[in-house]
Design a protein around this motif. Structure first.
Motif, mmCIF file in Angstrom:
data_model
loop_
_atom_site.group_PDB
_atom_site.id
_atom_site.type_symbol
_atom_site.label_atom_id
_atom_site.label_comp_id
_atom_site.label_asym_id
_atom_site.label_seq_id
_atom_site.Cartn_x
_atom_site.Cartn_y
_atom_site.Cartn_z
ATOM 1 N N PHE A 152 5.518 0.594 -14.297
ATOM 2 C CA PHE A 152 5.282 -0.109 -12.874
ATOM 3 C C PHE A 152 5.576 1.248 -11.477
ATOM 4 C CE2 PHE A 152 7.267 -4.065 -15.346
ATOM 5 C CZ PHE A 152 6.547 -4.692 -14.112
ATOM 6 N N LEU A 153 3.575 0.771 -11.987
ATOM 7 C CA LEU A 153 3.548 2.030 -10.504
ATOM 8 C C LEU A 153 3.709 1.293 -8.612
ATOM 9 C CD1 LEU A 153 0.542 2.572 -11.433
ATOM 10 C CD2 LEU A 153 2.619 4.030 -12.496
ATOM 11 N N SER A 154 4.061 -0.274 -9.238
ATOM 12 C CA SER A 154 4.189 -1.509 -8.171
ATOM 13 C C SER A 154 4.937 -2.161 -8.396
ATOM 14 C CB SER A 154 3.335 -1.119 -6.604
ATOM 15 O OG SER A 154 2.044 -2.118 -7.554
ATOM 16 N N ASP A 155 4.798 -3.172 -7.399
ATOM 17 C CA ASP A 155 5.419 -4.494 -8.158
ATOM 18 C C ASP A 155 4.127 -5.735 -8.494
ATOM 19 O OD1 ASP A 155 7.924 -5.372 -7.691
ATOM 20 O OD2 ASP A 155 8.179 -5.018 -5.169
ATOM 21 N N SER A 156 3.168 -4.606 -8.231
ATOM 22 C CA SER A 156 2.230 -6.044 -8.834
ATOM 23 C C SER A 156 0.857 -4.093 -9.664
ATOM 24 C CB SER A 156 1.011 -6.023 -7.629
ATOM 25 O OG SER A 156 0.385 -4.803 -6.773
ATOM 26 N N ASN A 184 13.954 5.265 -8.388
ATOM 27 C CA ASN A 184 13.162 4.530 -8.172
ATOM 28 C C ASN A 184 13.553 4.313 -6.731
ATOM 29 O OD1 ASN A 184 11.188 1.882 -7.655
ATOM 30 N ND2 ASN A 184 11.876 1.277 -10.017
ATOM 31 N N GLY A 185 12.652 4.808 -5.636
ATOM 32 C CA GLY A 185 12.767 4.301 -4.763
ATOM 33 C C GLY A 185 13.763 5.996 -4.423
ATOM 34 N N SER A 186 14.686 5.054 -3.920
ATOM 35 C CA SER A 186 16.301 5.415 -3.280
ATOM 36 C C SER A 186 17.778 5.086 -3.961
ATOM 37 C CB SER A 186 16.728 5.484 -1.861
ATOM 38 O OG SER A 186 17.024 3.679 -1.300
ATOM 39 N N TYR A 187 17.000 5.092 -5.468
ATOM 40 C CA TYR A 187 18.584 4.881 -6.083
ATOM 41 C C TYR A 187 17.870 5.412 -7.913
ATOM 42 C CZ TYR A 187 20.485 0.673 -2.891
ATOM 43 O OH TYR A 187 21.140 -0.069 -2.721
ATOM 44 N N SER A 237 10.315 -3.059 -11.912
ATOM 45 C CA SER A 237 8.861 -3.491 -11.431
ATOM 46 C C SER A 237 9.945 -2.977 -10.205
ATOM 47 C CB SER A 237 8.919 -4.853 -11.583
ATOM 48 O OG SER A 237 9.787 -5.508 -11.117
ATOM 49 N N PRO A 238 10.067 -2.345 -9.040
ATOM 50 C CA PRO A 238 11.150 -2.132 -8.061
ATOM 51 C C PRO A 238 11.556 -3.348 -7.269
ATOM 52 C CG PRO A 238 8.278 -0.915 -7.770
ATOM 53 C CD PRO A 238 8.400 -2.421 -8.612
ATOM 54 N N ILE A 273 17.766 3.462 -20.200
ATOM 55 C CA ILE A 273 18.045 2.725 -19.593
ATOM 56 C C ILE A 273 16.459 2.847 -18.224
ATOM 57 C CG2 ILE A 273 20.562 3.608 -18.901
ATOM 58 C CD1 ILE A 273 19.680 5.605 -17.215
ATOM 59 N N THR A 274 16.812 1.859 -17.511
ATOM 60 C CA THR A 274 15.647 1.836 -16.519
ATOM 61 C C THR A 274 16.030 1.197 -14.956
ATOM 62 O OG1 THR A 274 13.345 1.373 -15.366
ATOM 63 C CG2 THR A 274 14.053 -0.454 -16.893
ATOM 64 N N ILE A 275 16.157 1.602 -14.232
ATOM 65 C CA ILE A 275 16.383 1.518 -12.811
ATOM 66 C C ILE A 275 15.068 1.125 -11.419
ATOM 67 C CG2 ILE A 275 15.808 3.492 -11.217
ATOM 68 C CD1 ILE A 275 19.208 2.646 -10.311
ATOM 69 N N ALA A 276 15.723 -0.743 -11.385
ATOM 70 C CA ALA A 276 13.980 -0.478 -10.117
ATOM 71 C C ALA A 276 14.892 -0.204 -8.530
ATOM 72 C CB ALA A 276 14.722 -2.449 -9.969
ATOM 73 N N GLY A 277 13.730 -0.870 -7.784
ATOM 74 C CA GLY A 277 14.321 0.403 -6.138
ATOM 75 C C GLY A 277 15.221 -0.160 -5.513
#
Length: 426
Positions: free
Chosen positions: A278-282, A139-142, A224-225, A174-178
């Motif tokens: 999640f595609l974005s926070d919204s 997710n992003g840089s993580y 979510s991110p 597992i899942t990871i946030a931004g």
């Protein structure tokens, strides 16, 4: 006074002057009548001077903008037929590895370690471990790497490993946030738990418990991110039948107001949801066995301010072959009855609106998105489309393809044959 009236008065004054002789008052009155005419001519010349100046100032800028727009549209719609290698770098490590899109390029994972390869083909870092079946979430840089049915999780960013977790129970998912928070699904027989860890690997004071007679068994989960929301697909038993629902949890301060932080769920009956994202926070979506469903967190109900709003749902008569998402888009590939195009590709934006669709005759094995469009590829060839659905490139890329990422409209990085190679399309 109109121009005609002014001329008539001047003529009367001149006639009177010829008859009575030159008089000072008549001269003064005539001058007063002629001065507005001079003023009008001055204003007229000033107006056209300013107009010409504006035209000569704006015209070059308009031409430059027009040329830029032309070349942008031409570049967007250009179809390439050739390629040229710009550079090629060897990838060290085990050849039996999987590649996952991550940060500016890819994350390589094998049973004995992981490494991050950036957009220049450089191996930025390598993390050694021993895992039977590595699971990867980004997710992003993580990124998080876990041993499926094992008890270890590594949490990394673009600079390297930031934390390590040893769980007390086997890891199922597992899942990871931004921002680096990790949620891990742990197996304890008839009961399963979701535990949460920060990016350094420290356990957070959040735990969710599931069993078939209660909230059900999580099949897929996504953070979510921002890490404030969790989306789950859960299978549960009801009246002797298996049912599925899509549940949402909120870990913000408002989430403290609801029991176990669960803000609500959307029952979908005996339809199976195999993956949520999640595609974005919204914005979020759920991939069903017969379609895709979208959710929005932007226009929430005053009565349920934490419960997402159910958005577009797209169902398909043909069997779904692949689903993928990224760069604010969602892709679904189904079977097709067309002999020349045995597959059908649907691409949606984050709102669930159809961006484009088309029949596919290419025997793909993987599909992905980039900021520049859609990419389908197999071991030796690829097909690239822009977000207008127009073909950019189709053909081989000079070697085996384990992973393909777009760097621009006319540049890709091919991972294969233990090398990272940048190719410029022509």
């Amino acid at each position: 006074m109109t121009e005609q009236e002014r001329e008539q008065k001047k003529n009367r004054l001149r006639s009177r002057m010829l008859v009575t002789g030159t008089e000072e008052n008549d001269d003064y009155e005539l001058e007063q009548l002629e001065e507005p005419e001079e003023d009008d001519r001055y204003e007229h010349r000033l107006f056209w001077h300013r107009t010409r100046k504006m035209i000569f100032t704006l015209l070059p800028a308009a031409l430059i903008v027009g040329v830029l727009v032309y070349f942008y549209i031409d570049n967007q719609n250009k179809q390439y037929t050739l390629y040229e290698a710009q550079w090629s770098k060897e990838i060290e490590g085990n050849s039996y590895a999987t590649y996952t899109p991550y940060a500016t390029n890819v994350l390589k994972c094998s049973q004995d370690g992981a490494s991050y390869i950036n957009s220049l083909g450089e191996t930025v870092w390598t993390q050694a471990y021993e895992m039977r079946s590595p699971l990867v979430a980004t997710n992003g840089s993580y990124a998080a790497i876990a041993d499926q049915e094992g008890r270890s999780i590594y949490i990394c960013d673009e600079t390297g490993c930031q934390g390590m977790v040893n769980t007390t129970l086997p890891v199922l998912g597992i899942t990871i946030a931004g921002q680096g928070m990790v949620a891990a699904l742990l197996d304890d027989g008839d009961v399963s738990y979701i535990n949460f860890f920060d990016k350094a690997g420290a356990r957070l004071d959040i735990e969710l418990k599931f069993w078939m007679g209660g909230e059900g068994f999580p099949m897929s989960m996504s953070l979510s991110p921002s890490g404030t929301q969790l989306m789950l697909s859960c299978v549960y038993a009801e009246a002797g039948t298996m049912q599925n629902k899509i549940a949402f949890y909120n870990f913000s301060e408002m989430g403290e107001l609801v029991e176990e932080k669960m803000v609500g769920a959307f029952p979908i009956g005996n339809t199976i949801c195999l993956q949520v994202a999640f595609l974005s926070d919204s914005r979020a979506c759920a991939f069903l066995d017969n379609g895709v469903k979208f959710f929005s967190m932007e226009n929430l109900s005053p009565k349920s301010p934490l419960l997402p709003e159910e958005g577009e749902t797209h169902l398909y008569e043909q069997e779904i072959r692949s689903v993928f998402y990224g760069s604010g888009h969602v892709g679904v590939i189904t079977d097709s009855a067309e002999q020349m195009a045995p597959y059908h590709l649907y691409v949606y934006d984050a709102l669930g609106r159809l961006v484009f669709e088309k029949g596919i005759g290419f025997a793909y094995t993987a599909a992905s998105f980039s900021p520049y469009g859609t990419c389908l590829y197999n071991q030796s060839e690829c097909v690239l489309y822009n977000y207008n659905g127009q073909l950019r490139y189709a053909g081989a890329l000079g070697g085996n393809i384990d992973m393909l990422t777009s760097q621009s409209q006319s540049s890709v990085i091919r991972i294969g044959d233990q090398r990272a190679t940048q190719l410029v399309l022509k």
